[in-house]
Design a protein around this motif. Structure first.
Motif, PDB file in Angstrom:
ATOM      1  N   ASP A  87      -4.352   2.732  -8.142  1.00  0.00           N
ATOM      2  CA  ASP A  87      -4.268   2.565  -9.458  1.00  0.00           C
ATOM      3  C   ASP A  87      -3.916   0.913  -9.650  1.00  0.00           C
ATOM      4  N   PRO A  88      -4.647  -0.012 -10.002  1.00  0.00           N
ATOM      5  CA  PRO A  88      -4.324  -1.445 -10.111  1.00  0.00           C
ATOM      6  C   PRO A  88      -3.268  -1.700 -11.029  1.00  0.00           C
ATOM      7  N   ARG A  89      -2.952  -0.969 -12.157  1.00  0.00           N
ATOM      8  CA  ARG A  89      -1.842  -1.121 -12.808  1.00  0.00           C
ATOM      9  C   ARG A  89      -0.693  -0.727 -12.251  1.00  0.00           C
ATOM     10  N   GLN A  90      -0.556   0.196 -11.326  1.00  0.00           N
ATOM     11  CA  GLN A  90       0.708   0.454 -10.413  1.00  0.00           C
ATOM     12  C   GLN A  90       0.775  -0.409  -9.680  1.00  0.00           C
ATOM     13  N   MET A  91      -0.257  -1.209  -9.017  1.00  0.00           N
ATOM     14  CA  MET A  91      -0.237  -1.995  -7.934  1.00  0.00           C
ATOM     15  C   MET A  91       0.726  -3.314  -8.645  1.00  0.00           C
ATOM     16  N   LEU A 108       0.762  -1.331   0.103  1.00  0.00           N
ATOM     17  CA  LEU A 108      -0.117  -0.036  -0.084  1.00  0.00           C
ATOM     18  C   LEU A 108       0.983   1.168   0.064  1.00  0.00           C
ATOM     19  N   GLU A 109       1.773   1.351   0.902  1.00  0.00           N
ATOM     20  CA  GLU A 109       2.889   2.631   0.799  1.00  0.00           C
ATOM     21  C   GLU A 109       3.314   2.569  -0.472  1.00  0.00           C
ATOM     22  N   HIS A 110       3.780   1.584  -1.320  1.00  0.00           N
ATOM     23  CA  HIS A 110       4.344   1.815  -2.847  1.00  0.00           C
ATOM     24  C   HIS A 110       3.166   2.209  -3.729  1.00  0.00           C
ATOM     25  N   VAL A 111       2.097   1.802  -3.594  1.00  0.00           N
ATOM     26  CA  VAL A 111       0.826   2.157  -4.608  1.00  0.00           C
ATOM     27  C   VAL A 111       0.639   3.511  -3.936  1.00  0.00           C
ATOM     28  N   ALA A 143      -7.794  -0.842  -0.555  1.00  0.00           N
ATOM     29  CA  ALA A 143      -8.522   0.350  -0.186  1.00  0.00           C
ATOM     30  C   ALA A 143      -9.355   0.107   1.046  1.00  0.00           C
ATOM     31  N   ASP A 144      -9.546  -1.340   1.461  1.00  0.00           N
ATOM     32  CA  ASP A 144     -10.203  -1.548   2.753  1.00  0.00           C
ATOM     33  C   ASP A 144      -9.330  -1.184   3.995  1.00  0.00           C
ATOM     34  N   PHE A 145      -7.946  -1.724   3.699  1.00  0.00           N
ATOM     35  CA  PHE A 145      -6.823  -1.475   4.678  1.00  0.00           C
ATOM     36  C   PHE A 145      -6.631   0.195   5.112  1.00  0.00           C
ATOM     37  N   TYR A 146      -6.483   0.776   3.854  1.00  0.00           N
ATOM     38  CA  TYR A 146      -6.655   2.147   3.809  1.00  0.00           C
ATOM     39  C   TYR A 146      -7.687   3.011   4.596  1.00  0.00           C
ATOM     40  N   ARG A 190      -7.058  -4.828  -5.265  1.00  0.00           N
ATOM     41  CA  ARG A 190      -7.073  -3.459  -4.986  1.00  0.00           C
ATOM     42  C   ARG A 190      -8.074  -3.256  -3.895  1.00  0.00           C
ATOM     43  N   LYS A 191      -9.035  -3.842  -3.987  1.00  0.00           N
ATOM     44  CA  LYS A 191     -10.052  -3.961  -2.742  1.00  0.00           C
ATOM     45  C   LYS A 191      -9.511  -3.907  -1.346  1.00  0.00           C
TER      46      LYS A 191
END
Length: 386
Positions: free
Chosen positions: A99-103, A35-38, A156-159, A152-153
């Motif tokens: 962004d899922p692509r960056q993930m 998550l930090e990276h994304v 988002a949930d963790f965030y 990705r979800k």
């Protein structure tokens, strides 16, 4: 937390989220780090690449890192460029695009990190696990399997759960003015205010003491020390300076037994520890724990001499002067504190104050209250163990 020095040429920002890898969901080790990276790839109106290029063009530096209990985003920049860059960073962290692509791209980068850096916990993580009866540090980087389990979800949930204002501290130091900082935050923070009771302060957990552990390793690395009571926290830095002076003289200068020697007051999960850390490749390193114990015991009966007081004054003043001039270091010290569980608010002026000489007899009294068997910590990595 603001520690301004308006005349300073540099300023720093630490955005601290008091959640890290320990909260990764089961089977998703590495989620907090991913998550930090994304997040740093930006929001819908601030591209991460543009932000990082602007930081570089200003001569500044930006990076993020994830630990077991916290995630931190760090910006350092010249004062004249700092506030616009800080504005962009806060916008990115408080409204990321995810962004899922960056993930997928970052998953591949982290896999490379895993190959280069390894998966095991470091010495400090091992020490913390020992002190708080941990079940073993989970992998901050995760594995190929656990990273593939993350959607990705999940990010988002963790965030949504942990990136809340109540679970966050922003530390700013250096060449800024209070009004300018408050104005920047008013514009840039995009998270809604926390609800009552949301992300309350984590209670301070007492350590499981005493601890004495030995683990087989290729060279010797010893942590020896004691848990310090809250009322003695203020005296700890001066006592640490005296111990470092004596241990360095006896184990590094007079008898070159150690490669490095450091004594410091450490904060771990809201608790203070006076710890001596020594590394060695000597065949006589098996005697280090006993030698270190003796130095601690002698402290109660051998108060600092006038010559030692002068040397300590010189040492702490030099360290303090370096800290005052180094905005990133000052910010890092404060960020470490705000990442800890705590019982109440923190005062940056006290955290960054110069350790003063102690009254006569104070070292003896500190030693008698602190250097007790039930407060002892010994963690020994050594080829002579096991």
């Amino acid at each position: 937390m603001l520690a301004p020095r308006p005349q300073a040429a540099w300023a720093s920002l630490h955005y601290v989220v008091r959640t890290g890898a320990r909260e990764d969901p089961e089977g998703m080790d590495g989620l907090a780090h991913l998550l930090e990276h994304v997040i740093v790839h930006g929001t819908y109106d601030v591209r991460g690449e543009d932000f990082q290029q602007a930081v570089k063009a200003a001569g500044g530096d930006f990076h993020g890192f994830t630990r077991a209990h916290s995630t931190t985003y760090v910006l350092q920049a010249p004062a004249e460029s700092f506030l616009p860059l800080a504005d962009q960073l806060v916008r990115i962290v408080t409204s990321p695009k995810l962004d899922p692509r960056q993930m997928q791209r970052e998953v591949e980068i982290i896999r490379t990190e895993s190959q280069d850096l390894g998966q095991g916990p470091g010495f400090h993580e091992h020490l913390e696990d020992s002190l708080f009866a941990g079940s073993g540090s989970r992998s901050i980087l995760g594995t190929q399997q656990t990273l593939d389990n993350i959607s990705r979800k999940d990010l988002a949930d963790f965030y949504t759960r942990y990136y809340t204002p109540a679970n966050t501290s922003i530390v700013i130091t250096g060449g800024v003015k209070r009004e300018e900082v408050l104005g920047m935050l008013e514009r840039a923070v995009r998270l809604p205010p926390s609800l009552p009771g949301e992300s309350p302060l984590t209670p301070v957990t007492p350590p499981a003491l005493p601890i004495e552990q030995s683990t087989r390793a290729t060279f010797s690395l010893i942590a020896y020390g004691y848990h310090v009571a809250p009322k003695d926290k203020g005296a700890c830095p001066r006592v640490a300076a005296l111990l470092e002076l004596r241990l360095t003289r006896s184990l590094h200068v007079e008898e070159p037994l150690t490669m490095g020697m450091q004594v410091r007051c450490m904060s771990l999960r809201g608790n203070t520890f006076l710890m001596a850390l020594a590394s060695s490749e000597s065949l006589n390193a098996s005697t280090l724990p006993d030698r270190m114990q003796l130095a601690f015991e002698q402290l109660g009966g051998e108060p600092p001499t006038a010559a030692e007081e002068k040397l300590m004054d010189r040492h702490v003043q030099r360290a303090y002067a370096q800290q005052v001039e180094d905005e990133l270091q000052r910010g890092s010290e404060l960020a470490r504190e705000v990442a800890q569980p705590r019982a109440g608010p923190l005062n940056p002026a006290l955290l960054l104050s110069l350790p003063k000489r102690l009254p006569r007899g104070a070292v003896r009294d500190f030693a008698r209250r602190t250097f007790l068997p039930e407060r002892q910590v010994v963690v020994n990595f050594s080829p002579f163990s096991g």
